[in-house]
Design a protein around this motif. Structure first.
Motif, short mmCIF file in Angstrom:
data_model
loop_
_atom_site.label_atom_id
_atom_site.label_comp_id
_atom_site.label_asym_id
_atom_site.label_seq_id
_atom_site.Cartn_x
_atom_site.Cartn_y
_atom_site.Cartn_z
N GLY A 1 0.79 -1.22 0.00
CA GLY A 1 0.00 0.00 0.00
C GLY A 1 0.82 1.27 0.00
N HIS A 2 0.13 2.37 0.20
CA HIS A 2 0.73 3.69 0.21
C HIS A 2 1.83 3.78 1.27
CE1 HIS A 2 0.89 8.00 -0.40
NE2 HIS A 2 0.68 8.22 0.89
N ALA A 3 3.01 4.26 0.84
CA ALA A 3 4.15 4.45 1.74
C ALA A 3 4.55 3.18 2.48
CB ALA A 3 3.84 5.57 2.74
N PHE A 4 4.40 2.02 1.84
CA PHE A 4 4.71 0.75 2.51
C PHE A 4 6.17 0.67 2.94
CE2 PHE A 4 5.89 -0.04 -1.87
CZ PHE A 4 6.97 -0.90 -1.80
N VAL A 5 7.06 1.34 2.22
CA VAL A 5 8.48 1.26 2.53
C VAL A 5 8.78 1.86 3.90
CG1 VAL A 5 10.80 1.98 1.81
CG2 VAL A 5 9.11 1.30 0.10
N THR A 6 8.17 2.99 4.21
CA THR A 6 8.43 3.65 5.49
C THR A 6 7.57 3.09 6.62
OG1 THR A 6 6.88 5.41 4.87
CG2 THR A 6 9.20 5.80 4.46
N MET A 7 6.34 2.69 6.29
CA MET A 7 5.43 2.18 7.32
C MET A 7 5.72 0.73 7.69
SD MET A 7 3.73 4.85 7.98
CE MET A 7 2.46 4.22 9.05
N GLN A 8 6.25 -0.04 6.73
CA GLN A 8 6.55 -1.46 6.97
C GLN A 8 7.93 -1.81 6.40
OE1 GLN A 8 2.94 -2.69 4.88
NE2 GLN A 8 2.12 -3.51 6.79
N PRO A 9 8.98 -1.21 6.93
CA PRO A 9 10.32 -1.39 6.37
C PRO A 9 10.90 -2.79 6.55
CG PRO A 9 10.44 -0.18 8.42
CD PRO A 9 8.99 -0.31 8.10
N TRP A 10 10.23 -3.64 7.33
CA TRP A 10 10.71 -5.00 7.56
C TRP A 10 10.27 -5.96 6.45
CZ3 TRP A 10 7.12 -2.39 10.49
CH2 TRP A 10 5.79 -2.82 10.38
N LYS A 11 9.34 -5.54 5.61
CA LYS A 11 8.86 -6.42 4.53
C LYS A 11 9.94 -6.63 3.48
CE LYS A 11 3.83 -6.11 4.59
NZ LYS A 11 2.64 -5.96 3.73
N LYS A 12 9.86 -7.78 2.82
CA LYS A 12 10.88 -8.15 1.83
C LYS A 12 11.00 -7.10 0.74
CE LYS A 12 12.18 -11.87 -1.34
NZ LYS A 12 11.81 -13.21 -1.88
N LYS A 13 9.88 -6.64 0.19
CA LYS A 13 9.92 -5.66 -0.90
C LYS A 13 10.36 -4.29 -0.39
CE LYS A 13 9.10 -8.37 -4.25
NZ LYS A 13 7.88 -8.44 -5.04
N SER A 14 10.05 -3.99 0.86
CA SER A 14 10.52 -2.74 1.45
C SER A 14 12.04 -2.75 1.56
CB SER A 14 9.90 -2.53 2.83
OG SER A 14 8.50 -2.40 2.76
#
Length: 354
Positions: A284-297
Motif C-alpha cells: 500500500g501507500h508508503a509501505f516502505v516507510t510504514m513497513q520497512p521490515w517487509k521483503k519488498k521494502s
C-alpha cells in the motif's frame, strides 16, 4: 467586515475537515504504527543503532517541534553518510514518530539519520510548513559538526506529503523566484539526491485530493496568485532546480499515478531520475516507510541507497573533472603568458642588438 467573516468561516471549515480527516486516516495510521511496535527491525542490521529521540528544537505558533537522531555505532573516524527524513500524513496528520522504524533500518545500514517534523494544516499553511522544514534542516546542518560526516553523501528522503515538501525545499535552495513566492528563506542544506516514496506531489489537480484538500493546504495563501503560480510541481522553476531523484511506488499505492506522472516529467526534462514500481496490490501507500521490515521494502531501500551512492560518486567525478579542467586552463593560461613574455623579451633583445 465581510472579508473577516469569510476568514472566520474558512478557518472553521478547514478545522472541521481536519477533524474528519484525522478520524478517517488517523486510526489507520495509528494501527500501522502500533503493529510495528513489537517488531525488531534492527535484528539483522549491519550496525547497532544509538537513538537520540525527542530533541526539541523550536516552537512555532506555540506548537513544539522536535527531532529524532539515529546514529550507527561504527569504528572511530569512519565518516557517516547522512539521511534526513520528512514524514507524510497529507500535511494534516502525522509526525516524525511515524517513520522511526524506517529511520532505524537506515541507521542500521550505516547512515546517520535525522527525522524532522512540521506544523500541520490548517494551523499552518503550506508556506509555513516549508519554513518549518527548512528550519529543521538548518538545525540538522548545525548538528552535523557533532559527528564524523561525509559531506558529499547527504540525502533527503520523504514519503507522501513529505515528498511534496521535499521537492519544494530542494528547489527553494536554488531558486530566488520560488523563495520570493513562498515568502521564506531556504535551508542552508544542499542534498546530493532525493528519495521520494509514494509522493503526494500534486495539490491542485481536479481530483478528490485537490478539490477537497487544497484549501487545507494553502489556507490564507489560497488567494495569493504569486504563490499559487508555483503550486504546480511541474513548473520549470521547480523542475530545473531539483537534484537527482529516486522514486518508489506500488500498485497498491493510491497515489501511484502521481509518482508515475512526476517521474515522467522529470525524466523528459533531462533530470537524473530512477523509479521502481512494485506490482503487488498488497503493497500500500508508503509501505516502505510504514513497513520497512517487509521483503519488498528492504529491496526498495537497498536499491535507493545503492542509487544514492552512485549519484555521490558521479557528483564527485564531476567536481574532480571540473577542478582538473580548471587547473589545466590555469596552467595553459600561465604557459601562454610565460611564452608571450619570453617572446617579447627575445624581440626586445634582438631589437637592442640591431
Amino acid at each position: 467586515m465581510q472579508n473577516r467573516d469569510d476568514g472566520c468561516l474558512g478557518t472553521i471549515r478547514r478545522e472541521l475537515l481536519r477533524i474528519a480527516l484525522e478520524k478517517m486516516q488517523g486510526k489507520q495510521m495509528e494501527q500501522a504504527v502500533d503493529s510495528a511496535k513489537d517488531i525488531d527491525v534492527t535484528k539483522d542490521a549491519k550496525y547497532e543503532v544509538e537513538e537520540m529521540i525527542n530533541n526539541p528544537y523550536m516552537n512555532r505558533g506555540e506548537i513544539p517541534l522536535a527531532m529524532d537522531i539515529f546514529k550507527p555505532i561504527v569504528p572511530e573516524n569512519q565518516e557517516l553518510p547522512v539521511i534526513v527524513t520528512v514524514h507524510g500524513g497529507g500535511l494534516v496528520i502525522g509526525d516524525r514518530t511515524m517513520s522511526r522504524n524506517f529511520a532505524r533500518v537506515l541507521a542500521g545500514k550505516g547512515y546517520l539519520v535525522f527525522s524532522v517534523e512540521y506544523r500541520l494544516a490548517p494551523r499552518a499553511n503550506s508556506a509555513q510548513q516549508l519554513d518549518d522544514v527548512c528550519a529543521g534542516l538548518d538545525l540538522v546542518g548545525r548538528r552535523l559538526v557533532d559527528f564524523d560526516v561525509d559531506f558529499g553523501r547527504i540525502y533527503l528522503v520523504a514519503e507522501s506529503a513529505g515528498a511534496y515538501l521535499a521537492i519544494y525545499v530542494a528547489a527553494m535552495k536554488e531558486s530566488k523566484k520560488l523563495q520570493e513566492a513562498i515568502g521564506y528563506e531556504p535551508t542552508r542544506m544542499r542534498f546530493t539526491a532525493l528519495g521520494l516514496i509514494s509522493g503526494m506531489f500534486y495539490t491542485t489537480k481536479p481530483d478528490p485530493l485537490g478539490l477537497l484538500l487544497s484549501e487545507q493546504f494553502f489556507g490564507d495563501k489560497g488567494t495569493d496568485k504569486k504563490f499559487l503560480k508555483y503550486m504546480d510541481p511541474e513548473h520549470k522553476e521547480i523542475v530545473d532546480n531539483l537534484p537527482p531523484a529516486f522514486f518508489i511506488t506500488s500498485r497498491g499505492d493510491f497515489l501511484n499515478n502521481y509518482t508515475l506522472m512526476y517521474h515522467d516529467k522529470l525524466k523528459k526534462s533531462g533530470k537524473k531520475t530512477k523509479m521502481i514500481y512494485y506490482g503487488e496490490k498488497s503493497l500500500g501507500h508508503a509501505f516502505v516507510t510504514m513497513q520497512p521490515w517487509k521483503k519488498k521494502s528492504k529491496d526498495a531501500i537497498d536499491k535507493m541507497l545503492d542509487w544514492f551512492e552512485l549519484m555521490s560518486k558521479e557528483r564527485e567525478e564531476e567536481i574532480k573533472k571540473a577542478t582538473d579542467t580548471g587547473v589545466k586552463k590555469a596552467v595553459r593560461k600561465k604557459t601562454v603568458r610565460k611564452n608571450s613574455n619570453a617572446a617579447k623579451a627575445a624581440n626586445n633583445k634582438k631589437g637592442g642588438k640591431e
